[in-house]
Design a protein around this motif. Structure first.
Motif, mmCIF file in Angstrom:
data_model
loop_
_atom_site.group_PDB
_atom_site.id
_atom_site.type_symbol
_atom_site.label_atom_id
_atom_site.label_comp_id
_atom_site.label_asym_id
_atom_site.label_seq_id
_atom_site.Cartn_x
_atom_site.Cartn_y
_atom_site.Cartn_z
ATOM 1 N N UNK A 192 36.532 16.783 -45.593
ATOM 2 C CA UNK A 192 37.084 15.593 -46.277
ATOM 3 C C UNK A 192 37.730 16.087 -47.585
ATOM 4 N N UNK A 193 39.071 16.400 -47.250
ATOM 5 C CA UNK A 193 39.712 16.867 -48.283
ATOM 6 C C UNK A 193 39.814 15.964 -49.371
ATOM 7 N N UNK A 194 39.595 14.819 -49.292
ATOM 8 C CA UNK A 194 39.830 14.035 -50.411
ATOM 9 C C UNK A 194 38.850 13.924 -51.415
ATOM 10 N N UNK A 195 37.609 14.416 -51.086
ATOM 11 C CA UNK A 195 36.461 14.639 -51.692
ATOM 12 C C UNK A 195 36.208 15.907 -52.527
ATOM 13 N N UNK A 196 37.288 16.870 -52.042
ATOM 14 C CA UNK A 196 37.364 18.224 -52.709
ATOM 15 C C UNK A 196 37.907 18.257 -54.088
ATOM 16 N N UNK A 197 37.086 18.781 -54.930
ATOM 17 C CA UNK A 197 37.696 18.962 -56.371
ATOM 18 C C UNK A 197 39.115 19.988 -56.316
ATOM 19 N N UNK A 198 40.010 19.514 -57.231
ATOM 20 C CA UNK A 198 41.253 20.459 -57.263
ATOM 21 C C UNK A 198 40.844 21.800 -57.284
ATOM 22 N N UNK A 217 40.322 27.454 -52.037
ATOM 23 C CA UNK A 217 40.551 27.560 -50.410
ATOM 24 C C UNK A 217 41.914 27.770 -50.006
ATOM 25 N N UNK A 218 42.727 27.348 -50.746
ATOM 26 C CA UNK A 218 44.054 27.594 -50.222
ATOM 27 C C UNK A 218 44.739 29.188 -50.541
ATOM 28 N N UNK A 219 43.953 29.621 -51.676
ATOM 29 C CA UNK A 219 43.973 31.035 -52.072
ATOM 30 C C UNK A 219 43.582 31.991 -51.089
ATOM 31 N N UNK A 220 42.188 31.502 -50.694
ATOM 32 C CA UNK A 220 41.115 32.337 -49.823
ATOM 33 C C UNK A 220 39.946 32.743 -50.502
ATOM 34 N N UNK A 221 38.863 32.296 -50.150
ATOM 35 C CA UNK A 221 37.707 32.673 -50.699
ATOM 36 C C UNK A 221 37.137 33.898 -50.165
ATOM 37 N N UNK A 222 37.167 35.073 -50.694
ATOM 38 C CA UNK A 222 36.749 36.282 -49.968
ATOM 39 C C UNK A 222 35.271 36.350 -49.290
ATOM 40 N N UNK A 223 34.906 36.796 -48.394
ATOM 41 C CA UNK A 223 33.741 36.439 -47.546
ATOM 42 C C UNK A 223 32.884 38.134 -47.890
ATOM 43 N N UNK A 224 32.128 38.104 -48.766
ATOM 44 C CA UNK A 224 31.725 39.199 -49.316
ATOM 45 C C UNK A 224 30.108 39.722 -48.862
ATOM 46 N N UNK A 225 29.259 38.656 -48.635
ATOM 47 C CA UNK A 225 28.082 39.129 -47.868
ATOM 48 C C UNK A 225 27.408 37.850 -47.188
ATOM 49 N N UNK A 226 26.387 38.084 -46.338
ATOM 50 C CA UNK A 226 25.727 37.095 -45.543
ATOM 51 C C UNK A 226 25.368 35.990 -46.573
ATOM 52 N N UNK A 227 24.583 36.210 -47.587
ATOM 53 C CA UNK A 227 24.217 35.210 -48.663
ATOM 54 C C UNK A 227 25.199 34.350 -49.157
ATOM 55 N N UNK A 228 26.392 34.918 -49.532
ATOM 56 C CA UNK A 228 27.707 34.266 -49.995
ATOM 57 C C UNK A 228 28.282 33.338 -48.641
ATOM 58 N N UNK A 229 28.354 33.938 -47.593
ATOM 59 C CA UNK A 229 28.775 33.186 -46.106
ATOM 60 C C UNK A 229 28.088 31.805 -46.238
#
Length: 178
Positions: free
Chosen positions: A137-143, A149-161
């Motif tokens: 629900x994009x309307x509930x997302x903080x700016x 998310x638009x820039x991309x959040x790197x997937x670094x580990x299983x924990x972070x995933x």
């Protein structure tokens, strides 16, 4: 006399078994009688190893194994599940609670145009989808989170995933009841 022994042995083999007496190790032919024996050589099979990762990626590795003893072979693949077998080929599979090496190296969480949380190969703008999850629900997302998310959040580990999936599942868009 010692030097004549190999020649005498060869002569006996040829007389007793004819030309078929010359056999190669493991072909199941007696060097004395020239007849088939119960003894067989090693079995060579193609082994396909399929690994399924939690991020939806599957990898296949193919190796050729020479099997001398089935017990040893099965113990070597004890952590795998046999999923298919045909003559000369066996396919094993395992599921790992981890993200794939490709996602660790170049995976980024992002959003598709319709707001679906997705892992991309590279930045989201390149639109190379690895795995999709659920609509947010994009309307509930903080700016700030939307920008990440638009820039991309790197997937670094299983924990972070797991952390990213869990945090965004809180604002998951609910399916309308039909």
């Amino acid at each position: 006399m010692k030097s004549l022994y190999p020649l005498l042995l060869l002569g006996v083999l040829l007389v007793v078994g004819g030309t078929s007496a010359v056999a190669y190790e493991g072909d199941g032919i007696s060097p004395v009688t020239g007849t088939k024996t119960q003894e067989k050589g090693p079995l060579v099979v193609e082994v396909v190893l399929r690994t399924n990762y939690a991020d939806g990626v599957s990898t296949n590795q193919s190796v050729y194994e020479t099997i001398w003893a089935m017990e040893d072979f099965w113990s070597q693949y004890a952590d795998w599940q046999l999923v298919d077998q045909e003559e000369g080929r066996m396919i094993f599979e395992r599921n790992l609670e981890d993200i794939s090496p490709a996602s660790k190296q170049n995976g980024h969480f992002g959003l598709t145009e319709d707001g679906v949380l997705t892992i991309f190969d590279g930045i989201p703008a390149e639109e190379k989808v690895i795995q999709t999850f659920f609509q947010i629900d994009v309307g509930k997302l903080e700016s700030q989170r939307r920008e990440q998310l638009m820039e991309g959040i790197p997937v670094e580990s299983w924990y972070q995933f797991e952390d990213v999936i869990q945090s965004f599942s809180k604002i998951k868009k609910e399916e309308p009841v039909q």
